[in-house]
Scaffold this motif. Structure first.
Motif, short mmCIF file in Angstrom:
data_model
loop_
_atom_site.label_atom_id
_atom_site.label_comp_id
_atom_site.label_asym_id
_atom_site.label_seq_id
_atom_site.Cartn_x
_atom_site.Cartn_y
_atom_site.Cartn_z
N UNK B 79 95.40 -1.08 -42.61
CA UNK B 79 94.25 -1.28 -43.49
C UNK B 79 93.02 -1.67 -42.68
N UNK B 81 92.32 -0.63 -39.70
CA UNK B 81 91.80 0.62 -39.13
C UNK B 81 91.07 1.43 -40.20
N UNK B 82 91.63 1.37 -41.40
CA UNK B 82 91.04 2.18 -42.47
C UNK B 82 89.65 1.67 -42.84
N UNK B 83 89.45 0.35 -42.81
CA UNK B 83 88.22 -0.20 -43.39
C UNK B 83 87.25 -0.77 -42.38
N UNK B 158 83.20 5.11 -43.24
CA UNK B 158 83.75 3.87 -43.80
C UNK B 158 82.88 2.67 -43.46
N UNK B 159 81.73 2.91 -42.76
CA UNK B 159 80.85 1.83 -42.36
C UNK B 159 81.61 0.79 -41.52
#
Lengths: 862, 246
Positions: B79, B81-83, B158-159
């Protein structure tokens, strides 16, 4: 261009798996051909499952309707399974409060004028029963005063369908051959049969029961029919049983008395096995597709994991793909299944021995619950096929995937090897314990528990063996086929896991076919041997056709006596078969002269049989009877007879394929003493010179054939006729075997296509260095053949083991039959060779893709 | 933002143990463009993977905004890495089955965004990067530079507060490579964001605020670039000792 700041806020949305529909759609679309082939294979598997279910339900409905139409649901039957009910019982039953009762006699007669045909005659006491009682009998209806039948003993009523078919009407006369000779019968009225009645009801005729007794020389009635307009029938069963005692059996309304349940049970077991095989193949096909998809997308999965997809998300996406394919296959399989059921219906009906003629395949006959259950099972099976690949996918090494070290998928299994080894060690220990217990205790339960463990272990052994072969495939291929074989082997070794998956799938297909082939072959051979051994007579004389499964026209002893007087006849042995109730279940009882039968070698046994000096109070039992009721040789059994319960000692075992509850044999003199029945169902005629069989056969027919409605068969005709009936019941398995091979070939097509796509670069290099296009095409086809050949050999071996399991455990425990396992080697070889040949033919289309490889694109562009 | 203390990573390869990273310590503050350079096999990509949470260190600790990565579960790291972290790889690693806008929208979809919303945001980023007209194309129809810009767009959508780039210009020509470096450079104009870039190209390395060199799994130098005031050309360097090299 000036770079600008990017300000993108990142809200956290609450929709899990929002990416999955897009990914699944795109991934499946990217491998359209493979997706289609897999969907086709799954559809065929679903179609096989649905078709057998539809067949089973439709046949069962038709059979039940036929039984109900014939037997009716509005009366109780008191019967002695063809041995006859004494007239004294009629009075006792009539005294039970609230009952109405009518005796019934069943017979058949050949008509000679004005047409040649056969009438099934039912004698019923219409005066006693009246129209209401008559209507109880299978829903028949008539519009004539029943007294007309009593006024003239030769009066009959015929069905309207019969009258229409043969252009006869009320007032016409028929000439019919009976034991009394040629008799003229007058049609005094017509009866209406219900639409659901079996075809035999069309040739139905009704006459007065006492007239029938006299005409067909019957001392006793065949049945007593009991009904009531004031008392619920279910409440009458108990009082009737206490009145009747052991003199006859009381069968509640709607009971099956034609062995239909046994027939259905055999059909259900066969169809269930097929459904199970189809389900298993569905699992294998989904496993193959999902495995290859995961391997091919390992890099994509690594990227997804890198940018934020969790392991759960990866697992869900693989299982969702399997579910989507499953749902599509279920829908299309349903449509295909209806078509397949129509194709298989003639084969299945043949297996019912013509007992059921009017089978209608009505999809509406299946309830929503049944459809839902089938669809659920199919989807569940296919999702099971995706579980292991889904687990693999969660173990993708992200780092290896990002750096491109994951082409062969080896990174996928790194973390699971140790757990697999531990699991195998545990399973191996348990299996060894179970096998040891099984050998020592001969417990089939232990074997049933151990079987799944053996399957798991066996599959791991296969995986290891296939992996070994896959890695050495180029060398093996080169040795056999030269350069093209080496190139084909490269296809197998480029991704051992993919090759192993394909081999496992196709091995499962061949093993399933092999197991059923071994079982059917062993079964047929056992039946042949049993028939040849058990029926050594030169001629077999049978009584006439049966009505509703109840033997009619059982032969009086006079018939045997007259045959004995014919020239060239050395000996005539009689056989009487009936059922009795033992511990609440129906058991076959066969009566014959045991000593002459033993002398003639008729009594076949799995072990030595020595008849005791005295045959009084003894019976012989089949292994199925002993196993079912927990008895042993030497035990005493209490059997119901008309004179009360009697003790009989089990003196030995003999072999018989008579049903799940087994059978008993008793000496004919003992039988007649206790049951008071001297009628026979079959006469075994032994000649002084077997070469005169045809002459004697014609003499019997000339003297007695029509009068007693006889059928006389030579030895070969009788054996092959009986064996062929049994073979016919399994003839539809050949169609399903072909479908299973088709599923397997589709699975291999998916594998080879995947292999060719992934090796595009290698193929381009081969072309660049001088391989001809046709050489690559041949190597692609050889790849096909190598996979199918290896799987054919492995599958045959596994199938032999599976067949042994079927015969030794399933058949013995399920049906109570002793069938030694004897693999039909020629048939097995034909299956193996046939699948390889089919594979070669099927490889033509996928291999053509290789010829389209553009060298430059393959090498310099991915 | 990132704190690396005595981190090491060993692999078993063919029966031998390889120390890909050996006792590396490093601090990456917010707003910095850090370049990790070194020859092939020096462990720079492995260090990047450790920072991304793709690999777990064999020893030492890595903290991201104060949180210890090794104490997080796989799900928590994923998560993260995702955000918070954008990844750019050498070969772009776009999903070939998806179109350009779908590839860029993918991280948002993974986070549960509706397709329409995700596409809208993706289009905004593609527009800034000059790829709006290519949104329906598949990766196979793009040039190397375009693919890499799509990869950057995917990382930016994803900023993130951290961008990790592994040899982003490795397979590009000089012009395309220059564009990519310019975009990466511009990310750090937002003081919240940092970029850690791995490269063996000295020209690419010169675009960073700070360059650390690795050899045989260890840090061997740490140089901070000084703005000479001569525009964007940072080819001249003054050696300024950074934090002590372990």
């Amino acid at each position: 261009m000036r770079p600008e700041r990017t300000h993108v806020s990142t809200p956290r949305f609450g929709r899990p798996f929002a990416s999955h529909p897009l990914l699944i759609r795109r991934w499946l679309g990217a491998i359209r051909t493979r997706t289609l082939l897999t969907w086709l294979g799954l559809s065929i598997g679903c179609a096989a499952m649905f078709s057998v279910q539809l067949l089973s339900v439709s046949i069962e409905r038709a059979l039940t309707a036929s039984i109900r139409a014939a037997f009716g649901e509005r009366f109780i039957a008191i019967s002695n399974a063809g041995a006859g009910v004494d007239e004294s019982l009629l009075g006792d039953v009539s005294d039970v409060p609230g009952v109405a009762v009518s005796p019934v006699v069943y017979a058949s007669a050949t008509t000679h004028a004005p047409f040649e045909g056969r009438l099934q005659i039912v004698g019923i006491d219409l005066v006693r029963s009246g129209l209401e009682g008559f209507a109880s009998f299978g829903g028949l209806r008539m519009q004539v005063d029943p007294l007309v039948l009593v006024a003239d003993a030769r009066s009959i009523l015929v069905s309207r369908a019969f009258a229409d078919a043969h252009h006869v009407a009320v007032g016409d006369e028929l000439s019919a051959l009976t034991p009394q000779g040629l008799q003229r019968l007058e049609i005094r009225g017509l009866i209406e049969t219900p639409p659901s009645a079996s075809a035999s009801a069309a040739a139905l005729a009704v006459m007065d029961v006492y007239a029938a007794q006299e005409l067909f020389q019957r001392r006793q009635f065949d049945e007593l029919l009991v009904w009531s307009s004031t008392v619920d029938l279910s409440r009458l069963v108990g009082p009737l049983r206490s009145v009747v005692g052991g003199r006859a059996q009381v069968l509640p309304a709607g009971s099956d008395r034609g062995g239909a349940e046994a027939m259905l049970q055999g059909l259900r077991i066969g169809l269930s096995l097929i459904g199970g095989v189809a389900g298993g193949l569905g699992i294998c096909l989904v496993y193959a597709f999902a495995s290859m998809a995961v391997l091919a997308r390992a890099r994509d999965l690594a990227v997804l994991r890198a940018i934020g997809m969790t392991r759960g998300g990866v697992r869900t996406i693989v299982l969702s793909e399997a579910l989507l394919l499953a749902l599509l296959a279920v829908l299309s399989g349903w449509v295909l299944g209806v078509v397949l059921a129509r194709l298989l219906l003639p084969f299945a009906q043949a297996g019912m021995d013509g007992y059921v003629r009017d089978v209608r395949l009505e999809v509406s006959s299946l309830s929503w619950g049944q459809i839902g259950r089938m669809a659920g099972m199919a989807c569940g099976a296919m999702i099971c096929g995706g579980i292991v690949p889904a687990r693999w996918a969660t173990h993708v090494s992200v780092a290896d995937g990002l750096t491109g070290r994951v082409e062969t998928g080896t990174a996928l299994v790194r973390s699971s090897r140790r757990r697999t080894r531990v699991a195998l060690a545990v399973l191996g220990s348990v299996a060894a314990f179970v096998l040891g217990s099984t050998v020592m205790t001969e417990s089939p339960t232990a074997l049933l528990v151990g079987a799944p463990i053996l399957v798991v272990l066996g599959s791991q052994v296969l995986v290891a063996s296939f992996g070994f072969i896959a890695r050495r495939a180029p060398a093996l291929g080169c040795r056999v086929w030269g350069a093209e074989g080496a190139m084909a082997g490269m296809g197998l070794s480029s991704s051992p896991r993919r090759t192993v998956t394909a081999l496992l799938t196709f091995t499962a297909v061949i093993a399933a076919i092999g197991a059923t082939t071994v079982f059917l072959g062993s079964f047929r051979e056992s039946i042949d041997r049993w028939f040849v051994a058990t029926f050594p007579q030169d001629l077999t004389v049978l009584s006439g056709t049966s009505i509703k499964g109840v033997h009619v026209n059982p032969l009086p002893p006079l018939v045997g006596a007259r045959i004995r007087e014919l020239p060239d006849v050395a000996e005539v042995l009689s056989v009487r078969t009936r059922t009795i109730e033992y511990r609440g279940e129906e058991v076959y009882l066969m009566a014959q002269h045991l000593r002459p039968a033993a002398r003639r070698g008729i009594l076949v046994r799995p072990d030595t049989l020595d008849l005791p000096d005295s045959l009084m109070g003894v019976v012989l039992a089949t292994p199925a009877f002993l196993r079912h009721f927990g008895k042993h040789v030497g035990d005493v059994v209490q059997l119901p007879t008309p004179g009360g319960t009697r003790d009989f000692t089990i003196a030995g075992q003999y072999l018989e394929f008579a049903g799940t509850t087994g059978a008993l044999q008793i000496d004919a003199e003992e039988y007649e003493k206790h049951w008071g029945d001297s009628l026979v169902d079959m006469l075994e005629v032994f000649l002084a010179d077997a070469g005169n069989a045809e002459r004697v056969r014609l003499a019997i027919l000339r003297e007695l054939g029509d009068q007693y409605d006889l059928r006389v068969m030579g030895r070969e005709e009788f054996v092959s006729n009986s064996a062929e009936r049994i073979s016919r019941s399994f003839s539809f398995t050949a169609v399903l075997d072909f479908l299973f091979v088709l599923i397997g070939i589709l699975g291999i097509s998916v594998t080879v296509l995947t292999s060719l796509v992934e090796r595009k670069r290698d193929l381009g290099v081969l072309r660049a260095i001088g391989a001809l296009s046709e050489q690559l095409v041949r190597s692609a086809r050889l790849e096909f053949v190598m996979i199918s050949g290896i799987a054919a050999v492995a599958g045959t071996l596994v199938g032999i083991v599976g067949g042994k399991f079927l015969t030794d455990v399933v058949v013995r425990e399920g049906l109570g039959w002793y069938v030694p396992c004897r693999p039909p080697w020629l048939e097995l070889a034909a299956v193996a060779v046939g699948t390889v040949v089919l594979s070669w033919i099927a490889s033509a289309m996928p291999a053509r893709r290789v010829s389209r490889v553009a060298v430059g694109d393959a090498i310099w562009r991915e | 933002m990132i704190s690396i203390r005595g981190v090491s990573k060993t692999f078993a390869r063919g029966g031998h143990v390889v120390r890909a990273v050996d006792g590396v310590s490093l601090e990456v503050p917010a707003g910095e463009f850090l370049v990790i350079t070194g020859p092939s096999g020096s462990g720079k990509s492995t260090l990047l993977h450790l920072i991304a949470g793709v690999e777990r260190p064999s020893g030492g600790e890595i903290r991201f905004e104060g949180a210890l990565l090794s104490a997080m579960s796989d799900r928590e790291v994923t998560l993260l890495r995702r955000r918070r972290i954008g990844l750019v790889f050498q070969s772009a690693n776009l999903l070939p089955a998806l179109s350009v806008d779908e590839n860029v929208a993918l991280p948002l979809l993974l986070d549960g965004a509706p397709m329409r919303e995700a596409r809208k945001r993706a289009m905004r980023v593609l527009d800034v990067l000059g790829l709006a007209e290519r949104r329906r194309h598949r990766p196979g129809e793009l040039s190397g530079g375009e693919m890499q810009r799509v990869a950057i767009a995917r990382a930016l959508v994803i900023d993130p507060i951290l961008i990790l780039a592994d040899e982003p210009t490795g397979s590009l020509d000089s012009s395309a490579g220059n564009d990519v470096l310019t975009w990466l450079r511009s990310v750090t104009e937002d003081a919240r964001r940092s970029v850690v870039m791995v490269t063996h190209d000295p020209v690419a390395a010169s675009r960073g605020d700070r360059v650390v060199a690795m050899r045989d799994g260890r840090l061997v130098s740490d140089e901070r670039a000084i703005d000479t005031g001569r525009g964007d050309d940072r080819s001249l360097r003054f050696h300024t000792p950074g934090p002590a090299v372990a």
